[in-house]
Design an enzyme around this catalytic site. Structure first.
Site, mmCIF file in Angstrom:
data_model
loop_
_atom_site.group_PDB
_atom_site.id
_atom_site.type_symbol
_atom_site.label_atom_id
_atom_site.label_comp_id
_atom_site.label_asym_id
_atom_site.label_seq_id
_atom_site.Cartn_x
_atom_site.Cartn_y
_atom_site.Cartn_z
ATOM 1 N N GLY A 48 -25.724 -26.267 31.566
ATOM 2 C CA GLY A 48 -26.100 -27.562 30.368
ATOM 3 C C GLY A 48 -24.315 -26.955 29.984
ATOM 4 O O GLY A 48 -23.213 -27.959 30.167
ATOM 5 N N GLU A 103 -21.428 -22.788 24.026
ATOM 6 C CA GLU A 103 -23.103 -23.846 24.402
ATOM 7 C C GLU A 103 -22.691 -25.422 23.938
ATOM 8 O O GLU A 103 -22.134 -25.509 23.280
ATOM 9 C CB GLU A 103 -23.543 -22.950 23.241
ATOM 10 C CG GLU A 103 -25.046 -24.053 23.399
ATOM 11 C CD GLU A 103 -25.961 -23.065 24.512
ATOM 12 O OE1 GLU A 103 -25.313 -23.986 25.588
ATOM 13 O OE2 GLU A 103 -26.960 -22.706 24.657
ATOM 14 N N ASP A 104 -23.603 -25.607 24.961
ATOM 15 C CA ASP A 104 -23.506 -27.482 24.786
ATOM 16 C C ASP A 104 -24.234 -27.956 23.631
ATOM 17 O O ASP A 104 -23.442 -28.971 22.802
ATOM 18 C CB ASP A 104 -23.728 -28.029 26.351
ATOM 19 C CG ASP A 104 -25.054 -27.684 26.311
ATOM 20 O OD1 ASP A 104 -25.784 -26.891 26.326
ATOM 21 O OD2 ASP A 104 -26.201 -28.828 27.384
ATOM 22 N N ASP A 107 -30.188 -27.236 19.383
ATOM 23 C CA ASP A 107 -31.008 -27.950 19.039
ATOM 24 C C ASP A 107 -31.284 -27.462 17.852
ATOM 25 O O ASP A 107 -31.846 -27.667 16.489
ATOM 26 C CB ASP A 107 -31.630 -29.356 20.517
ATOM 27 C CG ASP A 107 -33.079 -30.292 20.049
ATOM 28 O OD1 ASP A 107 -33.226 -30.518 18.553
ATOM 29 O OD2 ASP A 107 -33.098 -30.866 20.979
ATOM 30 N N LYS A 135 -26.824 -31.050 17.033
ATOM 31 C CA LYS A 135 -28.403 -31.947 16.621
ATOM 32 C C LYS A 135 -28.385 -32.100 15.248
ATOM 33 O O LYS A 135 -29.242 -30.667 15.152
ATOM 34 C CB LYS A 135 -29.079 -31.648 17.939
ATOM 35 C CG LYS A 135 -29.909 -33.734 18.124
ATOM 36 C CD LYS A 135 -30.669 -33.206 19.392
ATOM 37 C CE LYS A 135 -30.381 -33.903 19.857
ATOM 38 N NZ LYS A 135 -31.698 -34.686 21.365
ATOM 39 N N PHE A 156 -31.729 -38.831 22.293
ATOM 40 C CA PHE A 156 -31.263 -38.500 23.638
ATOM 41 C C PHE A 156 -30.035 -38.447 24.026
ATOM 42 O O PHE A 156 -30.001 -39.555 24.984
ATOM 43 C CB PHE A 156 -33.011 -38.859 24.477
ATOM 44 C CG PHE A 156 -33.627 -37.817 25.390
ATOM 45 C CD1 PHE A 156 -34.049 -37.349 25.893
ATOM 46 C CD2 PHE A 156 -32.582 -38.032 26.099
ATOM 47 C CE1 PHE A 156 -35.181 -36.640 26.048
ATOM 48 C CE2 PHE A 156 -32.952 -36.370 27.454
ATOM 49 C CZ PHE A 156 -34.262 -36.201 27.091
ATOM 50 N N VAL A 157 -29.846 -37.356 23.908
ATOM 51 C CA VAL A 157 -28.281 -38.196 24.979
ATOM 52 C C VAL A 157 -28.322 -37.016 26.195
ATOM 53 O O VAL A 157 -28.868 -35.676 26.517
ATOM 54 C CB VAL A 157 -27.015 -37.401 23.698
ATOM 55 C CG1 VAL A 157 -27.251 -37.631 22.849
ATOM 56 C CG2 VAL A 157 -27.259 -35.533 23.384
ATOM 57 N N ASP A 163 -28.432 -33.382 30.909
ATOM 58 C CA ASP A 163 -29.280 -34.072 31.940
ATOM 59 C C ASP A 163 -30.204 -34.252 31.472
ATOM 60 O O ASP A 163 -31.006 -34.313 29.757
ATOM 61 C CB ASP A 163 -29.488 -33.087 33.010
ATOM 62 C CG ASP A 163 -30.578 -31.777 32.257
ATOM 63 O OD1 ASP A 163 -30.546 -31.313 31.302
ATOM 64 O OD2 ASP A 163 -31.940 -31.736 33.135
ATOM 65 N N ARG A 169 -25.680 -34.798 34.253
ATOM 66 C CA ARG A 169 -24.757 -33.858 33.809
ATOM 67 C C ARG A 169 -23.896 -34.515 34.467
ATOM 68 O O ARG A 169 -22.225 -34.131 33.124
ATOM 69 C CB ARG A 169 -24.692 -32.813 35.059
ATOM 70 C CG ARG A 169 -26.017 -32.069 33.965
ATOM 71 C CD ARG A 169 -26.301 -30.225 34.784
ATOM 72 N NE ARG A 169 -27.955 -30.162 34.779
ATOM 73 C CZ ARG A 169 -28.495 -28.994 33.622
ATOM 74 N NH1 ARG A 169 -27.866 -29.358 32.845
ATOM 75 N NH2 ARG A 169 -29.438 -29.011 33.546
HETATM 76 C C1 PRP Z 1 -30.661 -26.756 26.352
HETATM 77 C C2 PRP Z 1 -28.795 -26.930 25.721
HETATM 78 C C3 PRP Z 1 -28.977 -25.641 25.568
HETATM 79 C C4 PRP Z 1 -30.483 -25.370 24.830
HETATM 80 C C5 PRP Z 1 -30.482 -26.002 23.146
HETATM 81 O O1 PRP Z 1 -30.394 -26.062 27.721
HETATM 82 O O2 PRP Z 1 -28.407 -26.273 27.030
HETATM 83 O O3 PRP Z 1 -29.142 -24.518 26.064
HETATM 84 O O4 PRP Z 1 -31.278 -26.567 24.898
HETATM 85 O O5 PRP Z 1 -31.879 -26.350 22.669
HETATM 86 P P1 PRP Z 1 -32.531 -25.279 21.739
HETATM 87 O O6 PRP Z 1 -31.202 -25.121 20.378
HETATM 88 O O7 PRP Z 1 -33.490 -26.158 21.284
HETATM 89 O O8 PRP Z 1 -32.873 -24.250 21.628
HETATM 90 P P2 PRP Z 1 -31.608 -26.594 28.606
HETATM 91 O O9 PRP Z 1 -33.166 -25.201 28.772
HETATM 92 O O10 PRP Z 1 -31.895 -27.942 28.654
HETATM 93 O O11 PRP Z 1 -31.293 -25.955 29.935
HETATM 94 P P3 PRP Z 1 -29.936 -26.564 30.900
HETATM 95 O O12 PRP Z 1 -28.922 -26.186 30.318
HETATM 96 O O13 PRP Z 1 -30.627 -26.293 32.088
HETATM 97 O O14 PRP Z 1 -30.159 -28.141 30.903
#
Ligand code: PRP
Length: 188
Positions: A48, A103-104, A107, A135, A156-157, A163, A169
């Protein structure tokens, strides 16, 4: 301007707002790290964060290296267990360098807290976090992110790297997904 994707309920952050904020983050990093002796290495966790990372580094006007980690995630199971399963580690030696994790989204905060711990064990000069989105959820691990782009509500963004079922994405903006879409994809 590009028409909104039909699966998107509304645009939360436009392409222009994103560009402007990422530029501000890059300026802040440039200011804070100017004159540092140790090298800078920006690390992103695939997948991400790749788009944010690509835009952010072009707004940091200092010499830097780029590196990537891949962490496997089995649905939400790995996150709730808090175990970091590193599929691909950083390729560079980060010892003695200033690490900035791009980091994107934060959460629950679990991914970042474990990633920080993992990278700190390699002896860098420092580890800081640049997160595009934070978030507002109730069950967060406290992350001390020095650079945060936007605070967002618990919706849900997708887009700008984020994604749903590996789609969206490549949208240039951040949008809220129509609830009907999860029903469709989940129902497959
Ligand atoms: C997403 C995002 C962060 C993580 C955040 O990754 O890129 O790395 O979740 O969530 P958290 O704070 O609850 O740990 P994801 O596992 O969806 O993988 P991706 O980057 O391949 O989409």
């Amino acid at each position: 301007m590009q028409a909104m994707h039909p699966d998107i309920e509304r645009v939360l952050i436009t392409e222009d707002e994103m560009r402007e904020r990422v530029a501000q983050m890059g300026q802040a990093i440039t200011r804070d790290y100017a004159g540092q002796e140790a090298g800078i290495i920006v690390v992103s966790v695939l997948r991400g964060a790749a788009i944010f990372m690509a835009d952010l580094v072009r707004e940091i006007h200092l010499p830097l290296e780029m590196d990537y980690m891949a962490i496997s995630s089995y649905g939400s199971g790995v996150k709730s267990s808090g175990v970091l399963n590193v599929q691909k580690d950083v390729s560079s030696d980060i010892a003695g360098k200033h690490v900035i994790i791009a980091e994107d989204i934060i959460d629950s905060g679990l991914t970042l807290s474990k990633t920080i711990e993992h990278l700190r064990a390699m002896g860098p000069a420092s580890v800081q976090v640049a997160a595009l989105l934070h978030k507002n959820t109730s069950n967060q691990v406290e992350i001390d992110a020095r650079y945060v782009g936007f605070e967002i509500e618990d919706e849900f963004v997708v887009g700008y790297g984020l994604d749903y079922a590996e789609r969206y994405r490549n949208l240039p903006y951040l949008g809220v997904l129509k609830p009907a879409v999860y029903a469709t994809v989940d129902g497959q």
